[in-house]
Structures are given as C-alpha cells and as structure tokens.
Design a protein around this motif. Structure first.
Motif, PDB file in Angstrom:
ATOM      1  N   VAL A 181      -6.022  35.260  -8.998  1.00 18.52           N
ATOM      2  CA  VAL A 181      -7.195  34.769  -8.273  1.00 18.52           C
ATOM      3  C   VAL A 181      -8.429  35.435  -8.859  1.00 18.52           C
ATOM      4  CG1 VAL A 181      -5.918  34.352  -6.122  1.00 18.52           C
ATOM      5  CG2 VAL A 181      -7.148  36.487  -6.414  1.00 18.52           C
ATOM      6  N   THR A 182      -9.481  34.693  -8.940  1.00 18.64           N
ATOM      7  CA  THR A 182     -10.721  35.216  -9.503  1.00 18.64           C
ATOM      8  C   THR A 182     -11.911  34.445  -8.940  1.00 18.64           C
ATOM      9  OG1 THR A 182     -11.946  35.649 -11.539  1.00 18.64           O
ATOM     10  CG2 THR A 182     -10.551  33.708 -11.541  1.00 18.64           C
ATOM     11  N   HIS A 183     -13.067  35.079  -8.956  1.00 17.11           N
ATOM     12  CA  HIS A 183     -14.269  34.342  -8.570  1.00 17.11           C
ATOM     13  C   HIS A 183     -14.999  33.886  -9.840  1.00 17.11           C
ATOM     14  CE1 HIS A 183     -15.669  38.487  -9.248  1.00 17.11           C
ATOM     15  NE2 HIS A 183     -16.711  37.877  -9.756  1.00 17.11           N
ATOM     16  N   ASP A 184     -14.437  34.294 -11.005  1.00 18.44           N
ATOM     17  CA  ASP A 184     -15.088  34.027 -12.285  1.00 18.44           C
ATOM     18  C   ASP A 184     -14.573  32.700 -12.856  1.00 18.44           C
ATOM     19  OD1 ASP A 184     -15.949  33.991 -14.922  1.00 18.44           O
ATOM     20  OD2 ASP A 184     -15.719  36.153 -15.182  1.00 18.44           O
ATOM     21  N   ILE A 185     -15.378  31.665 -12.751  1.00 20.89           N
ATOM     22  CA  ILE A 185     -14.949  30.326 -13.169  1.00 20.89           C
ATOM     23  C   ILE A 185     -14.687  30.288 -14.679  1.00 20.89           C
ATOM     24  CG2 ILE A 185     -15.673  27.889 -13.304  1.00 20.89           C
ATOM     25  CD1 ILE A 185     -17.282  28.447 -10.699  1.00 20.89           C
ATOM     26  N   GLU A 186     -15.545  30.983 -15.438  1.00 21.50           N
ATOM     27  CA  GLU A 186     -15.374  31.010 -16.896  1.00 21.50           C
ATOM     28  C   GLU A 186     -14.003  31.602 -17.252  1.00 21.50           C
ATOM     29  OE1 GLU A 186     -18.538  32.647 -19.672  1.00 21.50           O
ATOM     30  OE2 GLU A 186     -16.818  33.896 -20.156  1.00 21.50           O
ATOM     31  N   GLU A 187     -13.681  32.715 -16.593  1.00 21.84           N
ATOM     32  CA  GLU A 187     -12.392  33.370 -16.834  1.00 21.84           C
ATOM     33  C   GLU A 187     -11.238  32.415 -16.530  1.00 21.84           C
ATOM     34  OE1 GLU A 187     -11.929  37.727 -15.962  1.00 21.84           O
ATOM     35  OE2 GLU A 187     -10.961  36.867 -14.199  1.00 21.84           O
ATOM     36  N   ALA A 188     -11.380  31.689 -15.420  1.00 20.23           N
ATOM     37  CA  ALA A 188     -10.318  30.771 -14.998  1.00 20.23           C
ATOM     38  C   ALA A 188     -10.051  29.703 -16.058  1.00 20.23           C
ATOM     39  CB  ALA A 188     -10.700  30.118 -13.673  1.00 20.23           C
ATOM     40  N   VAL A 189     -11.109  29.100 -16.565  1.00 22.73           N
ATOM     41  CA  VAL A 189     -10.904  27.997 -17.521  1.00 22.73           C
ATOM     42  C   VAL A 189     -10.556  28.495 -18.921  1.00 22.73           C
ATOM     43  CG1 VAL A 189     -12.356  26.378 -16.251  1.00 22.73           C
ATOM     44  CG2 VAL A 189     -13.380  27.776 -18.029  1.00 22.73           C
ATOM     45  N   MET A 190     -10.788  29.772 -19.210  1.00 23.61           N
ATOM     46  CA  MET A 190     -10.451  30.320 -20.531  1.00 23.61           C
ATOM     47  C   MET A 190      -8.950  30.555 -20.665  1.00 23.61           C
ATOM     48  SD  MET A 190     -13.116  30.709 -22.346  1.00 23.61           S
ATOM     49  CE  MET A 190     -14.881  30.909 -22.262  1.00 23.61           C
ATOM     50  N   ILE A 191      -8.307  31.036 -19.604  1.00 22.27           N
ATOM     51  CA  ILE A 191      -6.906  31.454 -19.778  1.00 22.27           C
ATOM     52  C   ILE A 191      -5.889  30.666 -18.953  1.00 22.27           C
ATOM     53  CG2 ILE A 191      -7.563  33.811 -20.415  1.00 22.27           C
ATOM     54  CD1 ILE A 191      -6.648  34.742 -17.684  1.00 22.27           C
ATOM     55  N   GLY A 192      -6.343  29.941 -17.948  1.00 23.14           N
ATOM     56  CA  GLY A 192      -5.385  29.287 -17.053  1.00 23.14           C
ATOM     57  C   GLY A 192      -4.705  28.081 -17.680  1.00 23.14           C
ATOM     58  N   ASP A 193      -3.407  27.900 -17.390  1.00 20.60           N
ATOM     59  CA  ASP A 193      -2.749  26.633 -17.748  1.00 20.60           C
ATOM     60  C   ASP A 193      -3.208  25.569 -16.755  1.00 20.60           C
ATOM     61  OD1 ASP A 193      -1.338  28.053 -19.653  1.00 20.60           O
ATOM     62  OD2 ASP A 193       0.342  28.444 -18.294  1.00 20.60           O
ATOM     63  N   ARG A 194      -3.368  26.027 -15.514  1.00 23.29           N
ATOM     64  CA  ARG A 194      -3.926  25.166 -14.479  1.00 23.29           C
ATOM     65  C   ARG A 194      -4.910  25.981 -13.676  1.00 23.29           C
ATOM     66  NH1 ARG A 194      -0.152  22.815 -10.334  1.00 23.29           N
ATOM     67  NH2 ARG A 194       1.179  24.595 -10.820  1.00 23.29           N
ATOM     68  N   VAL A 195      -5.955  25.331 -13.207  1.00 18.74           N
ATOM     69  CA  VAL A 195      -6.900  25.999 -12.317  1.00 18.74           C
ATOM     70  C   VAL A 195      -6.844  25.284 -10.967  1.00 18.74           C
ATOM     71  CG1 VAL A 195      -9.303  26.637 -11.888  1.00 18.74           C
ATOM     72  CG2 VAL A 195      -8.409  26.692 -14.221  1.00 18.74           C
ATOM     73  N   VAL A 196      -6.584  26.071  -9.934  1.00 20.31           N
ATOM     74  CA  VAL A 196      -6.503  25.524  -8.583  1.00 20.31           C
ATOM     75  C   VAL A 196      -7.796  25.889  -7.860  1.00 20.31           C
ATOM     76  CG1 VAL A 196      -5.276  25.666  -6.374  1.00 20.31           C
ATOM     77  CG2 VAL A 196      -3.999  25.747  -8.531  1.00 20.31           C
ATOM     78  N   VAL A 197      -8.518  24.852  -7.422  1.00 21.10           N
ATOM     79  CA  VAL A 197      -9.778  25.108  -6.710  1.00 21.10           C
ATOM     80  C   VAL A 197      -9.473  25.094  -5.205  1.00 21.10           C
ATOM     81  CG1 VAL A 197     -12.169  24.384  -6.376  1.00 21.10           C
ATOM     82  CG2 VAL A 197     -11.024  23.923  -8.558  1.00 21.10           C
ATOM     83  N   LEU A 198      -9.792  26.221  -4.566  1.00 17.22           N
ATOM     84  CA  LEU A 198      -9.542  26.345  -3.128  1.00 17.22           C
ATOM     85  C   LEU A 198     -10.832  26.081  -2.352  1.00 17.22           C
ATOM     86  CD1 LEU A 198      -7.473  29.661  -3.271  1.00 17.22           C
ATOM     87  CD2 LEU A 198      -6.557  27.346  -3.002  1.00 17.22           C
ATOM     88  N   PRO A 219     -10.674  27.408   6.846  1.00 19.57           N
ATOM     89  CA  PRO A 219      -9.312  27.696   6.388  1.00 19.57           C
ATOM     90  C   PRO A 219      -9.028  26.966   5.084  1.00 19.57           C
ATOM     91  CG  PRO A 219      -9.251  26.134   8.204  1.00 19.57           C
ATOM     92  CD  PRO A 219     -10.677  26.526   8.025  1.00 19.57           C
ATOM     93  N   THR A 220      -8.573  27.739   4.105  1.00 22.06           N
ATOM     94  CA  THR A 220      -8.505  27.200   2.756  1.00 22.06           C
ATOM     95  C   THR A 220      -7.264  26.350   2.527  1.00 22.06           C
ATOM     96  OG1 THR A 220      -8.931  27.801   0.468  1.00 22.06           O
ATOM     97  CG2 THR A 220      -7.232  29.066   1.575  1.00 22.06           C
ATOM     98  N   SER A 221      -7.464  25.362   1.652  1.00 17.78           N
ATOM     99  CA  SER A 221      -6.337  24.564   1.149  1.00 17.78           C
ATOM    100  C   SER A 221      -6.736  24.136  -0.260  1.00 17.78           C
ATOM    101  CB  SER A 221      -6.082  23.356   2.045  1.00 17.78           C
ATOM    102  OG  SER A 221      -7.252  22.587   2.113  1.00 17.78           O
ATOM    103  N   VAL A 222      -5.807  23.533  -0.972  1.00 16.29           N
ATOM    104  CA  VAL A 222      -6.113  23.148  -2.358  1.00 16.29           C
ATOM    105  C   VAL A 222      -7.029  21.927  -2.357  1.00 16.29           C
ATOM    106  CG1 VAL A 222      -5.124  22.338  -4.532  1.00 16.29           C
ATOM    107  CG2 VAL A 222      -3.927  24.081  -3.181  1.00 16.29           C
ATOM    108  N   ARG A 223      -8.176  22.057  -3.032  1.00 16.30           N
ATOM    109  CA  ARG A 223      -9.114  20.917  -3.082  1.00 16.30           C
ATOM    110  C   ARG A 223      -8.999  20.141  -4.376  1.00 16.30           C
ATOM    111  NH1 ARG A 223     -14.845  22.645  -0.592  1.00 16.30           N
ATOM    112  NH2 ARG A 223     -15.471  20.887  -1.877  1.00 16.30           N
ATOM    113  N   LYS A 224      -8.655  20.871  -5.447  1.00 17.19           N
ATOM    114  CA  LYS A 224      -8.570  20.193  -6.735  1.00 17.19           C
ATOM    115  C   LYS A 224      -7.697  21.026  -7.669  1.00 17.19           C
ATOM    116  CE  LYS A 224     -11.775  18.085 -10.070  1.00 17.19           C
ATOM    117  NZ  LYS A 224     -11.962  16.723  -9.590  1.00 17.19           N
ATOM    118  N   VAL A 225      -6.967  20.351  -8.533  1.00 14.27           N
ATOM    119  CA  VAL A 225      -6.174  21.060  -9.546  1.00 14.27           C
ATOM    120  C   VAL A 225      -6.545  20.514 -10.907  1.00 14.27           C
ATOM    121  CG1 VAL A 225      -3.858  21.597 -10.389  1.00 14.27           C
ATOM    122  CG2 VAL A 225      -4.258  21.397  -7.936  1.00 14.27           C
TER     123      VAL A 225
END
Lengths: 235, 219
Positions: free
Chosen positions: A178-195, A199-205
C-alpha cells in the motif's frame, strides 16, 4: 492460482466502518499495489491480509505465511542488524544455516559492514534495507508492504524501489503493497488497485504491462497515473 | 557548624575505629535487600498491569494510593510486624521501591509500540518469547531510568529508617551523633551519605551503556 482471496470483506472498528464489500484476488508472485485517499483503510487492509485483524464480514482466504514491512520502526532497536535479520528466520533453522542465510542477505542488501550496528545508528534507507532483508530472509510466501519507502528521501526511495524489484526477480514472492505515492504504484505494480474513501472498497483496477522497472516514459505509465488521479479526484 | 578540620578529624576517628565502614556496610546491606526484593516483585506486576487494560484499571488506583504514602509512614507498622533490626528497614526500602518500579514498568509496557508485537506475531513467537524477547528489552531504557531514580529514593529512605528502627547504619550514626551533640560526626555522616548516593547513581548510570539498552538514550 490465487494466494490471497477477499470476497465481500468488511471491517469495522467500534462505531467506524473502515472497509466494506471489498473483493480482491492476488495471484502467486504477483505484485499488487493499493493506492487510495489518506485514512481510507489501506493499513487496515494489510492488517487483515497479514492476519493481525479478522474481517468483520466476508471471506478472506490466505494461502501461506506472510511478513509485513512497515514504514518505519519495525526493527527491534535492541538488536543489531545481524540479530534483527536472524530473528526473522524460522525458529527451527539450525545455527549454522542461520548464520549463512544472514550473511547471504547482508551481502545482497550491501549491509555486511553494518552487521554489528544497531538500527538507530543507520540511515532511514539502510533501516528499510534491513527490514527488507529480514522479511525476505524468512522466505514466507507473502510479503506485505505498508508504505515501506514513504519515510525516505526521493533518491533513497527510488533506489529501494529498484532493489525491491531486483530482489523479487531473483526470489519471487506474492506482494501486496500500500502506498500513497501514485508514481511509485505505477512504476512497479503488476496491478494497481484504487481504493475509495472510507468505508473503502475497490473502485478501479489497472493492469500494467512492460515489467516492473518502468520509468515515467514507459508506455502506459502516464495514462495509468492520470486514470488513478481521475479516480481519486486529484486531477 | 563544625569547621572542616573538625570534620576531617571526625572522619579519621570513624575510619580508624571501623565504625564508619560498619555503618556503610549495614546501610548498603539493607538497601541491597530491600531494593532487590522491591524490583523483583514490582517488575512482573508492572508487566502484567502494562499488558492488560483491565488489570491496569483495577490495580493502578491502589498503586497510586500507596505510592503517595511516604515510606516513613510505614515505620510504626514495620516495627510491629518485623520487630527491630534489619527487617523493618528492609521492608521500608521495599515499599519505597516497589510501588515506584511497578508504576514505571507498567507505564513503559503500555507505551511499547504495537508494531513490535505485530512483527513478533508474524515471526510466530510464543507469549513467553514475546515477554522475554520483545517486551522486556523494549522497556529496558525506561526501566533503567526508573531504577536510577528508585536507588536514590531507597538510599534516602534507608537513612530515615535507620534513624528510628535500628541501631546501626549511617542514619543511626547521624542520630547518635546528634544526641551526643557531635555535629562534626553529623556532617561526617552527611558527607558519606551524599558521596555514596553519587556512587550509586554512577553505578546505575553505567547500565545505560549496555549496547542493547543504549538505543533508548542515543537520540
């Protein structure tokens, strides 16, 4: 094969609904990065995945043991670097094998000369390398990363990101970060899950291609970043 | 006020007669027993109180109540229960140390970062392992500070207790000298008490140099 499965998972603190109807599956050796607004329940999600909390609703299936790497402060300050890494190994590991494994991880994370030092004597980046070594040396199936690089400066963060990707390439694990850094997420993730917000749930993958060592110029990175910003209402 | 040469002479007499050494040993003996017993009883209680909110709520008001009572107030009971000699003085030191250390330990345990316990859970540590390998080392810096304070209090209390309950020790030396109007001996006793107090603090401050405790003081 999915290693982590969450179906309709919800979690409440007394008087506070934090997570609701969250569905997510994580495949073996996949690196999934979760981003979301501050306070949306990202760390609570990791606590559920790590077994530190039990879901209030829904089903959570975890195949295998996990280790969590925290933002900062997860190392035991009364133990040296060597002792911290050794402490992460299974108790049944014989002393000789334990020493060998610790030496190996000290080598991999370039910390051999700091084996006898204490965490408070190290820089933030070095402490995170020790955390990474301790978690990876344990050879658990699942690695959970709770904003592991957010306490680091920009250069250290980039270097640690590369080290994580390189280490996972050699020794694959199933990773949820989990990270708040969007750049970091898109640099290394195979998938990025946007919460979403609490109360949180998955909004976009978002599925990302082209390996885990992306740069801002890599195909699809800018678009993914923009899509996440749009979803979070940051555009 | 006696002059420095008079005090120096009194020191010489007391050392030559062996009385000063005997009184120092008597006082240190009582402190050693009372302090050790107090710490050994208080730390486990502090660990339990610190880890359990229910126990904390149940026992903390009582600990605070007894902590607020001057240990000297226990002297009449100590004499009734234990008679005269070493036991009442040791008991009073025990009382002085016990409530302080129990409170300090429980406060330290309650502030151990939760993250340590989560890491320990990940590692599959047992409850006993968590107690000995996580909680105790995590509270050591605060415990060492509490021990330093407590040994100072124990030393003050033994002197007060010896003025009433026993017929040896540095406290008794001062009372005896006062009764004989030997103010040079009173000052001699006071200097000795102060010097040993400094010595005890230096001794306990060395605990902060232990590598696995040093992290709590290196900030």
């Amino acid at each position: 094969m999915s290693v982590l499965t969450l179906e309709g998972v919800g979690f409440d603190y007394p008087g506070l609904k934090v997570i609701d109807k969250l569905d997510l599956t994580v495949a073996k050796h996949e690196l999934v990065v979760c981003v979301g607004p501050s306070g949306c329940g990202k760390s609570t999600l990791l606590s559920l995945l790590g077994g530190h909390l039990a879901p209030t609703r829904g089903r959570l299936d975890r195949k295998g043991q996990s280790r969590t790497i925290y933002q900062d402060g997860g190392l035991f300050p009364w133990l040296t670097v060597r002792q911290n890494i050794a402490g992460g190994l299974p108790h049944s590991t014989p002393a000789e094998a334990r020493d060998k494994k610790v030496d190996e991880w000290l080598e991999i994370t370039r910390l051999s000369e700091f084996a006898g030092t204490y965490p408070h004597q190290l820089s933030g980046g070095m402490r995170q390398r020790v955390e990474l070594s301790r978690a990876l040396a344990a050879e658990t199936d699942i690695l959970l990363l709770d904003e592991p690089f957010s306490a680091l400066d920009y250069q250290s963060r980039r270097r640690m990101r590369h080290e994580l990707v390189a280490t996972l390439a050699e020794r694959p694990r199933t990773v949820v970060m989990v990270t708040h850094d969007i750049e970091e997420a898109v640099m290394i993730g195979d998938r990025v899950v946007v919460l979403g917000s609490r109360p949180t749930s998955v909004r976009k993958v978002l599925e990302l291609t082209g390996g885990r060592s992306r740069t801002p110029a890599s195909p699809g990175v800018a678009e993914a970043e923009q899509a996440i910003m749009d979803e979070l209402g940051l555009s | 006020m006696p002059s420095p040469p008079e005090v120096a002479t009194a020191f010489g007499e007391e050392i030559a007669s062996g009385r000063l050494i005997n009184d120092i040993i008597a006082s240190l003996y009582r402190v050693a027993w009372g302090f050790t017993a107090g710490v050994l009883a208080a730390v486990p209680l502090g660990l339990v109180i610190g880890r359990s909110l229910a126990t904390r709520h149940a026992l903390l008001p009582w600990i605070n109540f007894f902590r607020s009572l001057s240990p000297i107030a226990w002297i009449p009971f100590a004499i009734i229960w234990f008679g005269v000699g070493d036991p009442p003085a040791i008991f009073i030191i025990f009382i002085a140390v016990f409530f302080q250390i129990a409170l300090a330990t429980s406060a330290a345990v309650a502030t151990v970062p939760k993250i340590y316990y989560r890491v320990a859970e990940d590692m599959g540590l047992s409850d006993a392992d968590i107690l000995f390998h996580i909680t105790l080392p995590a509270i050591m810096p605060q415990l060492v500070t509490a021990l330093r304070v407590a040994i100072g209090v124990a030393w003050m209390v033994v002197v007060a207790a010896e003025m009433i309950a026993v017929r040896s020790g540095l406290g008794y030396l001062i009372v005896d000298a006062r009764n004989g109007l030997r103010m040079d001996l009173v000052v001699c006793g006071m200097i000795t008490i102060g010097a040993i107090g400094i010595g005890l603090d230096i001794l306990f401050s060395r605990l902060t140099k232990i590598p696995s405790v040093r992290w709590g003081f290196d900030r």
